[in-house]
Design an enzyme around this catalytic site. Structure first.
Site, PDB file in Angstrom:
ATOM      1  N   CYS A  54       0.744  -1.202  -0.052  1.00 64.42           N
ATOM      2  CA  CYS A  54      -0.008   0.018  -0.040  1.00 64.42           C
ATOM      3  C   CYS A  54       1.005   1.186  -0.092  1.00 64.42           C
ATOM      4  O   CYS A  54       1.688   1.505   1.151  1.00 64.42           O
ATOM      5  CB  CYS A  54      -0.853   0.000   1.147  1.00 64.42           C
ATOM      6  SG  CYS A  54      -1.585   1.193   1.841  1.00 64.42           S
TER       7      CYS A  54
ATOM      8  N   CYS B 158       0.333   3.645   2.930  1.00 69.17           N
ATOM      9  CA  CYS B 158       0.563   2.936   4.107  1.00 69.17           C
ATOM     10  C   CYS B 158       2.163   3.555   4.139  1.00 69.17           C
ATOM     11  O   CYS B 158       2.582   3.780   5.261  1.00 69.17           O
ATOM     12  CB  CYS B 158       0.685   1.606   4.158  1.00 69.17           C
ATOM     13  SG  CYS B 158      -0.986   0.929   4.258  1.00 69.17           S
TER      14      CYS B 158
END
Length: 99
Positions: free
Chosen positions: A24, A27
């Site tokens: 991600c 993230c």
């Protein structure tokens, strides 16, 4: 992991849970921000990172549909939830309100 998760969140200080995934992009953006938040607030808070791919049951229990998803717990109760990239200052302000 669930019994230990209960132990982790059942403390008298804010616990920020970061539901994330290695693949991600947002993230990855949050990683240095979370480090700075921890450096700013130190022992007044806990930050726990939970990989949704390795903890699917826990992610499902908290209905994590996208990453990053953040939850703040205090004394075992969920007090805040958000997702996406959150600024360092917004996180610090939020967590200070629960210290």
């Amino acid at each position: 992991m669930q019994s230990s998760f209960k132990d982790i969140i059942n403390v008298n200080k804010p616990v920020l849970i970061d539901f994330y995934a290695d693949w991600c992009g947002p993230c990855q953006t949050m990683m240095p921000i979370l480090t700075e938040v921890k450096e700013s607030l130190g022992e007044h808070i806990n930050i726990i990172k939970i990989n949704v791919d390795k903890n699917k049951e826990l992610a499902s229990k908290f209905q994590v549909r996208g990453v990053p998803t953040f939850m703040v717990f205090k004394n075992g109760a969920s007090v805040w939830r958000g997702s996406g990239v959150v600024s360092k200052n917004d996180l610090i302000k939020l967590l200070k309100s629960y210290v």
